[in-house]
Design a protein around this motif. Structure first.
Motif, PDB file in Angstrom:
ATOM      1  N   LEU A  29       0.852  -1.190   0.000  1.00 38.84           N
ATOM      2  CA  LEU A  29       0.000   0.000   0.000  1.00 38.84           C
ATOM      3  C   LEU A  29       0.880   1.229   0.000  1.00 38.84           C
ATOM      4  N   THR A  30       0.353   2.329  -0.517  1.00 45.00           N
ATOM      5  CA  THR A  30       1.098   3.574  -0.381  1.00 45.00           C
ATOM      6  C   THR A  30       0.732   4.207   0.960  1.00 45.00           C
ATOM      7  N   ALA A  31       1.673   4.963   1.511  1.00 43.67           N
ATOM      8  CA  ALA A  31       1.415   5.758   2.716  1.00 43.67           C
ATOM      9  C   ALA A  31       2.298   6.992   2.619  1.00 43.67           C
ATOM     10  N   ILE A  48       5.407  -1.045   1.969  1.00 44.39           N
ATOM     11  CA  ILE A  48       4.812   0.293   1.985  1.00 44.39           C
ATOM     12  C   ILE A  48       5.597   1.155   0.995  1.00 44.39           C
ATOM     13  N   LEU A  49       4.864   1.839   0.142  1.00 42.87           N
ATOM     14  CA  LEU A  49       5.482   2.700  -0.866  1.00 42.87           C
ATOM     15  C   LEU A  49       5.142   4.154  -0.584  1.00 42.87           C
ATOM     16  N   VAL A  50       6.178   4.989  -0.460  1.00 42.39           N
ATOM     17  CA  VAL A  50       5.952   6.441  -0.485  1.00 42.39           C
ATOM     18  C   VAL A  50       5.964   6.804  -1.962  1.00 42.39           C
ATOM     19  N   GLY A  51       4.794   6.749  -2.575  1.00 43.29           N
ATOM     20  CA  GLY A  51       4.693   6.922  -4.019  1.00 43.29           C
ATOM     21  C   GLY A  51       4.665   8.400  -4.399  1.00 43.29           C
ATOM     22  N   ASP A  52       5.059   8.663  -5.643  1.00 45.52           N
ATOM     23  CA  ASP A  52       4.918  10.051  -6.104  1.00 45.52           C
ATOM     24  C   ASP A  52       3.455  10.351  -6.450  1.00 45.52           C
ATOM     25  N   SER A  53       2.575   9.347  -6.277  1.00 48.25           N
ATOM     26  CA  SER A  53       1.125   9.592  -6.291  1.00 48.25           C
ATOM     27  C   SER A  53       0.778  10.650  -5.242  1.00 48.25           C
ATOM     28  N   LEU A  54       1.668  10.840  -4.287  1.00 48.43           N
ATOM     29  CA  LEU A  54       1.601  11.938  -3.320  1.00 48.43           C
ATOM     30  C   LEU A  54       1.148  13.240  -3.997  1.00 48.43           C
ATOM     31  N   ALA A  90      10.821   3.995  -1.463  1.00 48.40           N
ATOM     32  CA  ALA A  90      10.638   5.415  -1.791  1.00 48.40           C
ATOM     33  C   ALA A  90      10.650   5.585  -3.309  1.00 48.40           C
ATOM     34  N   ASP A  91       9.723   6.383  -3.804  1.00 49.21           N
ATOM     35  CA  ASP A  91       9.591   6.584  -5.247  1.00 49.21           C
ATOM     36  C   ASP A  91      10.542   7.678  -5.727  1.00 49.21           C
ATOM     37  N   MET A  92      11.185   7.411  -6.843  1.00 56.68           N
ATOM     38  CA  MET A  92      12.063   8.401  -7.463  1.00 56.68           C
ATOM     39  C   MET A  92      11.182   9.397  -8.205  1.00 56.68           C
ATOM     40  N   VAL A 118      14.457   1.840  -3.559  1.00 57.56           N
ATOM     41  CA  VAL A 118      13.889   2.944  -4.335  1.00 57.56           C
ATOM     42  C   VAL A 118      13.197   2.363  -5.568  1.00 57.56           C
ATOM     43  N   LYS A 119      12.148   3.032  -6.005  1.00 60.22           N
ATOM     44  CA  LYS A 119      11.422   2.590  -7.205  1.00 60.22           C
ATOM     45  C   LYS A 119      11.631   3.619  -8.302  1.00 60.22           C
ATOM     46  N   LEU A 120      11.907   3.129  -9.504  1.00 60.71           N
ATOM     47  CA  LEU A 120      11.989   4.082 -10.619  1.00 60.71           C
ATOM     48  C   LEU A 120      11.298   3.543 -11.854  1.00 60.71           C
ATOM     49  N   GLY A 142      11.692  -1.854 -10.122  1.00 62.34           N
ATOM     50  CA  GLY A 142      11.352  -1.278 -11.423  1.00 62.34           C
ATOM     51  C   GLY A 142       9.858  -0.958 -11.483  1.00 62.34           C
ATOM     52  N   HIS A 143       9.453  -0.297 -12.543  1.00 59.63           N
ATOM     53  CA  HIS A 143       8.035   0.067 -12.718  1.00 59.63           C
ATOM     54  C   HIS A 143       7.792   0.167 -14.218  1.00 59.63           C
ATOM     55  N   LEU A 144       7.019  -0.780 -14.760  1.00 56.87           N
ATOM     56  CA  LEU A 144       6.760  -0.838 -16.203  1.00 56.87           C
ATOM     57  C   LEU A 144       5.261  -0.836 -16.469  1.00 56.87           C
ATOM     58  N   MET A 185       9.322  -5.533  -9.077  1.00 62.55           N
ATOM     59  CA  MET A 185       8.884  -4.804 -10.279  1.00 62.55           C
ATOM     60  C   MET A 185       7.385  -4.536 -10.214  1.00 62.55           C
ATOM     61  N   VAL A 186       7.014  -3.268 -10.281  1.00 60.89           N
ATOM     62  CA  VAL A 186       5.606  -2.889 -10.367  1.00 60.89           C
ATOM     63  C   VAL A 186       5.181  -2.949 -11.833  1.00 60.89           C
ATOM     64  N   LEU A 187       4.011  -3.545 -12.076  1.00 62.91           N
ATOM     65  CA  LEU A 187       3.405  -3.551 -13.423  1.00 62.91           C
ATOM     66  C   LEU A 187       2.085  -2.809 -13.321  1.00 62.91           C
ATOM     67  N   GLY A 208       1.329  -5.949  -9.065  1.00 66.79           N
ATOM     68  CA  GLY A 208       0.418  -5.383 -10.062  1.00 66.79           C
ATOM     69  C   GLY A 208      -0.467  -4.282  -9.514  1.00 66.79           C
ATOM     70  N   ILE A 209      -0.815  -3.364 -10.404  1.00 66.11           N
ATOM     71  CA  ILE A 209      -1.872  -2.381 -10.124  1.00 66.11           C
ATOM     72  C   ILE A 209      -2.599  -2.213 -11.454  1.00 66.11           C
ATOM     73  N   GLY A 210      -3.774  -2.803 -11.541  1.00 68.30           N
ATOM     74  CA  GLY A 210      -4.439  -2.865 -12.833  1.00 68.30           C
ATOM     75  C   GLY A 210      -3.723  -3.813 -13.775  1.00 68.30           C
ATOM     76  N   GLN A 218       0.087  -7.237  -5.130  1.00 70.54           N
ATOM     77  CA  GLN A 218      -0.755  -6.130  -5.616  1.00 70.54           C
ATOM     78  C   GLN A 218      -0.454  -4.892  -4.804  1.00 70.54           C
ATOM     79  N   VAL A 219      -0.635  -3.735  -5.438  1.00 70.56           N
ATOM     80  CA  VAL A 219      -0.496  -2.467  -4.730  1.00 70.56           C
ATOM     81  C   VAL A 219      -1.722  -1.601  -4.991  1.00 70.56           C
ATOM     82  N   LEU A 220      -2.132  -0.867  -3.972  1.00 70.14           N
ATOM     83  CA  LEU A 220      -3.173   0.152  -4.124  1.00 70.14           C
ATOM     84  C   LEU A 220      -2.694   1.434  -3.466  1.00 70.14           C
ATOM     85  N   VAL A 221      -3.162   2.547  -4.009  1.00 66.86           N
ATOM     86  CA  VAL A 221      -2.918   3.846  -3.388  1.00 66.86           C
ATOM     87  C   VAL A 221      -3.868   3.976  -2.186  1.00 66.86           C
ATOM     88  N   LEU A 222      -3.342   4.485  -1.079  1.00 66.98           N
ATOM     89  CA  LEU A 222      -4.096   4.641   0.170  1.00 66.98           C
ATOM     90  C   LEU A 222      -5.499   5.206  -0.050  1.00 66.98           C
TER      91      LEU A 222
HETATM   92  O1  KIV Z   1       3.233   6.581  -6.991  1.00 64.97           O
HETATM   93  C1  KIV Z   1       2.619   5.545  -6.689  1.00 64.97           C
HETATM   94  O2  KIV Z   1       1.824   5.494  -5.746  1.00 64.97           O
HETATM   95  C2  KIV Z   1       2.884   4.374  -7.507  1.00 64.97           C
HETATM   96  C3  KIV Z   1       1.978   3.189  -7.325  1.00 64.97           C
HETATM   97  C4  KIV Z   1       0.691   3.445  -7.982  1.00 64.97           C
HETATM   98  C5  KIV Z   1       2.594   1.937  -7.801  1.00 64.97           C
HETATM   99  O3  KIV Z   1       3.776   4.359  -8.283  1.00 64.97           O
END
Ligand code: KIV
Length: 272
Positions: A29-31, A48-54, A90-92, A118-120, A142-144, A185-187, A208-210, A218-222
């Protein structure tokens, strides 16, 4: 409670490959702050992903492009304080991985803030960056598929890999990302059969997300987990787990259970 964490130990990078080998699915999950991070950690979420979805769900932007290294470092510090067991990624942010050296400087900030990985986004010239980071002891995810930082070139947030040539390129990119040294690897937004093929061909877990039920996790945004209106179009893969779980802790448990049992995502939340 921690059904998927052997002996309740904190998650480490080598444990990800072990989970894939053992066929144990991973819930991510993102937080962005300590409070949510703590609840997710206490309720068995492994990653836990600190995503740039932030940028889109917390800062109110229309894309992830305005997010900075400072933003991710600050939120990584906040999230790290809430974690005992989950592995923190942490997201790049956009532009921070334009060169291997810039990516290294940002990664050091993130690891010093408490991240383990780190995720890029992407392959191509990013492969050199992945290799550069891994050689310098920075674990990389990775993230493709749909890479939201490519939104200007793509002209929107669209499912990727539908045509044969695009599907072949994605499969080859996934192979190259793994070969460059990524350990996860995130898809994102990929037809289920394609994501399942990539997953079967890789030795690192796919999240996966979608991307259908064939991924290793699987990952979902908070905000999507909790059914909050973010002001953006609600993608097909989003499911409101608060409705099912009845509380934030219950939503995290319901999501984790559904991922581990393979109940989520179903066809309704996937792209054929
Ligand atoms: O930024 C993010 O939250 C993400 C996820 C959707 C994988 O990259």
């Amino acid at each position: 409670m921690y059904a998927n964490a052997p002996n309740d130990k904190p998650w480490t990078v080598p444990m990800l490959a072990e989970a894939k080998r053992d066929g144990r699915k991973l819930a991510m999950l993102t937080a962005y702050d300590t409070g949510f991070a703590r609840v997710f950690d206490e309720n068995g979420i492994e990653l836990i992903l600190v995503g740039d979805s932030l940028g889109m769900v917390a800062q109110g932007h229309n894309s992830t492009l305005p997010v900075t290294v400072e933003d991710i470092a600050y939120h990584t510090t906040c999230v790290a304080r809430g974690l005992k067991r989950a592995l923190l990624i942490a997201d790049m942010p956009f532009g921070a991985d334009a060169t291997p050296e810039r990516a290294l400087a940002a990664s050091i900030r993130f690891l010093q803030a408490g991240a383990t990985m780190v995720k890029l986004e992407g392959a191509g010239h990013k492969l050199e960056t992945i290799r550069f980071l891994v050689e310098r002891e920075i674990p990389v995810c990775g993230h493709l598929g749909l890479t939201p930082q490519s939104v200007l070139r793509l002209g929107g947030y669209k499912v990727q890999g539908r045509e044969d040539t695009a599907a072949m390129k994605l499969r080859e990119d996934a192979r190259l990302v793994e070969e460059a040294g990524a350990t996860l690897m995130v898809l994102e937004c990929v037809p289920s059969p394609l994501a399942a093929m990539v997953t079967a061909a890789s030795t690192i877990p796919t999240i996966g997300i979608g991307a259908g039920p064939g991924c290793d996790g699987q990952v979902l945004v908070l905000h999507d987990l909790l059914g909050l209106n973010t002001g953006h179009r609600r993608p097909k893969f989003v499911k409101d787990f608060l409705a099912e779980g009845g509380s934030v802790a219950g939503a995290a448990r319901a999501f984790g259970d559904a991922v581990r049992s393979g109940a989520f995502p179903d066809a309704e939340h996937s792209y054929a």
